[in-house]
Design an enzyme around this catalytic site. Sequence first.
Site, PDB file in Angstrom:
ATOM      1  N   GLU A  44     -30.724 -10.991  33.115  1.00  0.00           N
ATOM      2  CA  GLU A  44     -31.499 -10.979  31.881  1.00  0.00           C
ATOM      3  C   GLU A  44     -30.671 -11.083  30.606  1.00  0.00           C
ATOM      4  O   GLU A  44     -31.091 -11.718  29.634  1.00  0.00           O
ATOM      5  CB  GLU A  44     -32.379  -9.712  31.822  1.00  0.00           C
ATOM      6  CG  GLU A  44     -33.599  -9.737  32.711  1.00  0.00           C
ATOM      7  CD  GLU A  44     -33.334  -9.255  34.124  1.00  0.00           C
ATOM      8  OE1 GLU A  44     -34.293  -9.006  34.863  1.00  0.00           O
ATOM      9  OE2 GLU A  44     -32.133  -9.126  34.498  1.00  0.00           O
TER      10      GLU A  44
ATOM     11  N   GLY B 251     -36.698 -10.044  37.837  1.00  0.00           N
ATOM     12  CA  GLY B 251     -37.886  -9.358  38.335  1.00  0.00           C
ATOM     13  C   GLY B 251     -37.978  -9.347  39.846  1.00  0.00           C
ATOM     14  O   GLY B 251     -38.602  -8.456  40.430  1.00  0.00           O
TER      15      GLY B 251
ATOM     16  N   GLU C 226     -35.840  -6.499  40.896  1.00  0.00           N
ATOM     17  CA  GLU C 226     -36.557  -5.292  40.487  1.00  0.00           C
ATOM     18  C   GLU C 226     -37.719  -4.996  41.433  1.00  0.00           C
ATOM     19  O   GLU C 226     -38.002  -3.836  41.745  1.00  0.00           O
ATOM     20  CB  GLU C 226     -37.041  -5.447  39.050  1.00  0.00           C
ATOM     21  CG  GLU C 226     -35.886  -5.387  38.048  1.00  0.00           C
ATOM     22  CD  GLU C 226     -36.296  -5.726  36.629  1.00  0.00           C
ATOM     23  OE1 GLU C 226     -36.037  -4.901  35.728  1.00  0.00           O
ATOM     24  OE2 GLU C 226     -36.890  -6.808  36.407  1.00  0.00           O
TER      25      GLU C 226
ATOM     26  N   ALA D 107     -38.709 -13.640  36.885  1.00  0.00           N
ATOM     27  CA  ALA D 107     -40.002 -13.720  36.206  1.00  0.00           C
ATOM     28  C   ALA D 107     -40.198 -15.146  35.704  1.00  0.00           C
ATOM     29  O   ALA D 107     -39.242 -15.903  35.536  1.00  0.00           O
ATOM     30  CB  ALA D 107     -40.047 -12.736  35.042  1.00  0.00           C
TER      31      ALA D 107
END
Length: 260
Positions: free
Chosen positions: A135, A112, A115, A66
């Site tokens: 993360e 992300g 994910e 992200a």
Amino acid sequence: MKFNNILLEADNSIATIIINRPKKLNALNKETIEELHKAIKAAEVDKAIKVLIITGSGDKAFVAGADISEFADFSVEEGTQLAANGQTILFDFIENLSKPVIAAVNGFALGGGLELAMACHFRLASDNAKMGLPEVSLGVIPGYGGTQRLPQLIGKGRAMEMIMTAGMIDANKALSYGLVNYVTTQEELLPLCEKIAHKICNNSPVAISSAIDAVNANFKSGVNGYDVEVEGFGKCFGTADFTEGTTAFLEKRKANFTGE
């Protein structure tokens, strides 16, 4: 449809969505997430499209995570909303899409990015791919479904290790874990995805959509997947695709499915 951060190509019933932020290693920001939602939604309602492929531009990254600069100063409420919105408009949206979505992981798939790949119905990787959920090294946890989908795909123990160490695994380890279905070269990644997509295109879109619902039901709390399967199986008998498929089989010819 014009986009700033993605490219959309359609050919022979296959839509390929390319995340195109090479200077940011294709990192997901709010605008990119919204554009992906719009592109995927458009492909879903387009009857000519039967399979979607998602990949990243260049040869370094699928999605390297992200865009941290967007949320580094967020409050608790803003962080909660960020995860909730992202899951609703993109990650859960992809997982429950009525059309198959294949992730072509062509490099780094971190945070992300992993994910996003895990939200797709299955994954192929190039041999230079690296995957991880880093993360916790930033003082946060995966917020786009990573803590849920990773254990489903590779098991609780391995998922716990990957999340808690914030480490990366290479493509071959991802293959041995069952995180990806195939590993190939960069050059052969999209052709292999397309080859599999064409095999999918030969089958009934109605039946495939129902199969996606039934498989996903097994991972939803409070839902009996067997009941969903039985209901979906029965509904197939009322479709034109079922009539065509069974008739073609008995007549020893190739079925011509209409998706109805």
